[in-house]
Design a protein around this motif. Structure first.
Motif, short mmCIF file in Angstrom:
data_model
loop_
_atom_site.label_atom_id
_atom_site.label_comp_id
_atom_site.label_asym_id
_atom_site.label_seq_id
_atom_site.Cartn_x
_atom_site.Cartn_y
_atom_site.Cartn_z
N ARG A 1 -4.52 -1.64 -1.89
CA ARG A 1 -3.93 -2.81 -1.25
C ARG A 1 -3.00 -3.63 -2.11
NH1 ARG A 1 -7.42 -7.71 1.96
NH2 ARG A 1 -5.76 -8.51 3.03
N SER A 2 -1.72 -4.00 -1.38
CA SER A 2 -0.67 -4.47 -2.07
C SER A 2 -0.78 -5.86 -1.98
CB SER A 2 0.60 -4.39 -1.16
OG SER A 2 0.50 -5.05 0.17
N ALA A 3 -0.01 -6.67 -3.08
CA ALA A 3 -0.06 -8.02 -3.30
C ALA A 3 0.46 -8.96 -2.07
CB ALA A 3 0.60 -8.32 -4.61
N ASP A 4 1.18 -8.17 -1.52
CA ASP A 4 1.77 -8.92 -0.18
C ASP A 4 0.77 -9.13 0.95
OD1 ASP A 4 4.48 -9.34 -1.40
OD2 ASP A 4 5.35 -7.49 -0.31
N SER A 5 0.19 -7.98 1.12
CA SER A 5 -1.12 -8.13 2.01
C SER A 5 -2.04 -9.03 1.85
CB SER A 5 -1.82 -6.78 2.17
OG SER A 5 -2.60 -6.34 0.98
N TYR A 6 -2.39 -9.29 0.43
CA TYR A 6 -3.26 -10.60 0.10
C TYR A 6 -2.70 -11.72 0.22
CZ TYR A 6 -6.91 -7.57 -2.16
OH TYR A 6 -8.10 -7.00 -2.47
N ARG A 7 -1.20 -11.88 0.02
CA ARG A 7 -0.58 -13.08 0.33
C ARG A 7 -0.64 -13.45 1.85
NH1 ARG A 7 5.48 -12.29 0.62
NH2 ARG A 7 4.65 -10.92 2.41
N TYR B 1 -12.18 -13.27 -5.84
CA TYR B 1 -13.03 -12.50 -6.89
C TYR B 1 -12.39 -10.89 -6.65
CZ TYR B 1 -16.62 -16.15 -6.63
OH TYR B 1 -17.35 -17.18 -6.75
N GLU B 2 -11.84 -10.59 -5.47
CA GLU B 2 -11.27 -9.28 -5.57
C GLU B 2 -10.07 -9.11 -6.36
OE1 GLU B 2 -10.34 -8.20 -1.50
OE2 GLU B 2 -12.55 -8.47 -0.77
N LEU B 3 -9.18 -10.14 -6.35
CA LEU B 3 -8.08 -10.28 -7.23
C LEU B 3 -8.24 -10.01 -8.57
CD1 LEU B 3 -5.87 -12.50 -5.39
CD2 LEU B 3 -5.48 -10.12 -5.12
N GLY B 4 -9.53 -10.89 -8.91
CA GLY B 4 -9.77 -10.69 -10.17
C GLY B 4 -10.30 -9.20 -10.70
N ASN B 5 -10.94 -8.81 -10.11
CA ASN B 5 -11.53 -7.31 -10.38
C ASN B 5 -10.66 -6.54 -10.33
OD1 ASN B 5 -14.27 -8.10 -10.37
ND2 ASN B 5 -14.55 -8.03 -8.50
N LEU B 6 -9.39 -6.57 -9.53
CA LEU B 6 -8.24 -5.40 -9.31
C LEU B 6 -7.26 -6.01 -10.68
CD1 LEU B 6 -7.93 -5.52 -5.47
CD2 LEU B 6 -8.95 -3.59 -7.02
N ARG B 7 -7.42 -7.02 -11.03
CA ARG B 7 -6.47 -7.52 -11.96
C ARG B 7 -4.93 -8.03 -11.55
NH1 ARG B 7 -7.91 -3.66 -17.34
NH2 ARG B 7 -10.12 -4.39 -17.55
N MET B 8 -5.18 -8.58 -10.45
CA MET B 8 -4.09 -8.93 -9.52
C MET B 8 -3.56 -10.21 -9.54
SD MET B 8 -4.20 -6.05 -6.38
CE MET B 8 -2.98 -6.56 -5.71
N LEU B 9 -4.47 -11.21 -10.16
CA LEU B 9 -4.18 -12.74 -10.11
C LEU B 9 -2.89 -12.99 -10.79
CD1 LEU B 9 -7.81 -13.74 -11.32
CD2 LEU B 9 -7.06 -14.06 -9.10
N GLY B 10 -2.34 -12.17 -11.48
CA GLY B 10 -1.18 -12.73 -12.19
C GLY B 10 -0.11 -12.07 -11.39
N GLN B 11 -0.24 -11.39 -10.25
CA GLN B 11 0.95 -10.76 -9.53
C GLN B 11 1.76 -11.86 -8.95
OE1 GLN B 11 0.89 -7.17 -7.50
NE2 GLN B 11 -0.62 -6.15 -9.08
N LYS B 12 3.21 -11.98 -8.94
CA LYS B 12 3.79 -13.03 -7.97
C LYS B 12 4.16 -12.44 -6.62
CE LYS B 12 5.81 -15.50 -11.98
NZ LYS B 12 6.93 -15.99 -12.61
N VAL B 13 4.34 -13.44 -5.74
CA VAL B 13 4.60 -12.73 -4.57
C VAL B 13 5.53 -14.00 -3.91
CG1 VAL B 13 2.68 -11.68 -3.79
CG2 VAL B 13 2.64 -14.19 -3.65
N VAL B 14 6.18 -13.94 -2.87
CA VAL B 14 6.92 -14.89 -2.23
C VAL B 14 6.10 -15.84 -1.32
CG1 VAL B 14 8.92 -15.45 -0.86
CG2 VAL B 14 9.09 -13.75 -2.23
#
Length: 260
Positions: A198-204, A222-235
């Protein structure tokens, strides 16, 4: 020496005294005037939980917790795995059970003990417990549950450790609390093509959607933590760059009133 008549009179006196000592109410009086309900005149204060049955209060606790990730890391003697630490579980449940007026009380503990020898020759005490718990709701009604726990210790902590394991089992199993770990099948290869993540933009977009509930916002974290996506930047909604972690926390605080 007393006569037969004197002994009979003394016995009759003792019987009369025993009858006077029995101050219990007759059954017909108890049935006519039952004990008063201690909650009959109760008026909840501003900070008190809603007076609902325990099974509904427990469901509200579960809805708020949603999931608890594996934050513990065991790495000894060549064995390594992640686990949900008991302290972490209690920290999640503690404030939420208070909020909804739920008490978790150990009602009965049955323990058995043994001993184990380690490879180094030292003796460890083994404790196994079965605990009967009372989950008490705001109105005083009870859910009864049982869990088991086992522990080893070289000193005097095996009982406490076993009880802690039993409590963790109660909260996690009785609450049906998932870990939100990624499904191993999510990484399987089908027809030579890896299933897309799943993309970062879809979570945004889901975080910013007004229809996304507070519980779902927690779950996304929790999902973002498990996927190691918490630090990804989005607009974000103002056109600025922001991490998913910061965005999720900010939106959650705004919707719960924490940002006021």
């Amino acid at each position: 020496m007393s006569t037969i008549q004197e002994r009979a009179a003394a016995a009759a006196g003792r019987a009369a005294a025993e009858e006077q000592d029995d101050l219990s109410l007759p059954p017909e009086f108890v049935e006519q005037f039952p004990a008063a309900d201690p909650m009959a005149d109760y008026e909840p204060g501003d900070d008190d939980p809603e007076m609902i049955p325990v099974h509904l209060a427990w469901i509200r606790v579960r809805k708020e917790i949603r999931a608890i990730g594996k934050d513990g890391d065991y790495n000894e003697r060549g064995t390594r795995y992640k686990y949900r630490a008991a302290d972490t579980v209690v920290q999640y449940f503690g404030p939420i059970t208070i909020k909804h007026g739920v008490n978790v009380i150990p009602f009965k503990t049955e323990a058995t003990y043994g001993s184990k020898q380690t490879k180094s020759g030292s003796t460890m005490r083994e404790c196994s417990v079965v605990i009967t718990w009372h989950i008490v709701g705001p109105k005083g009604d009870v859910i009864v549950a049982q869990t088991a726990g086992e522990a080893l210790d070289t000193s005097d902590k095996s009982t406490t450790k076993a009880q802690t394991v039993a409590l963790r089992n109660l909260l996690l199993n009785g609450g049906l609390i998932p870990t939100n770990d990624r499904d191993p099948d999510a990484d399987r290869i089908e027809r030579g093509i890896e299933a897309p993540a799943r993309s970062a933009d879809s979570y945004r977009d889901e975080i910013l959607d007004p229809k996304t509930s507070q519980g779902r916002l927690q779950q996304i974290g929790y999902e973002l933590g498990n996927l190691r996506m918490l630090g990804q930047k989005v607009v974000n909604e103002t056109g600025e760059q922001e991490t998913l972690d910061s965005l999720g926390r900010r939106i959650y605080a705004e919707r719960t009133g924490g940002g006021q």
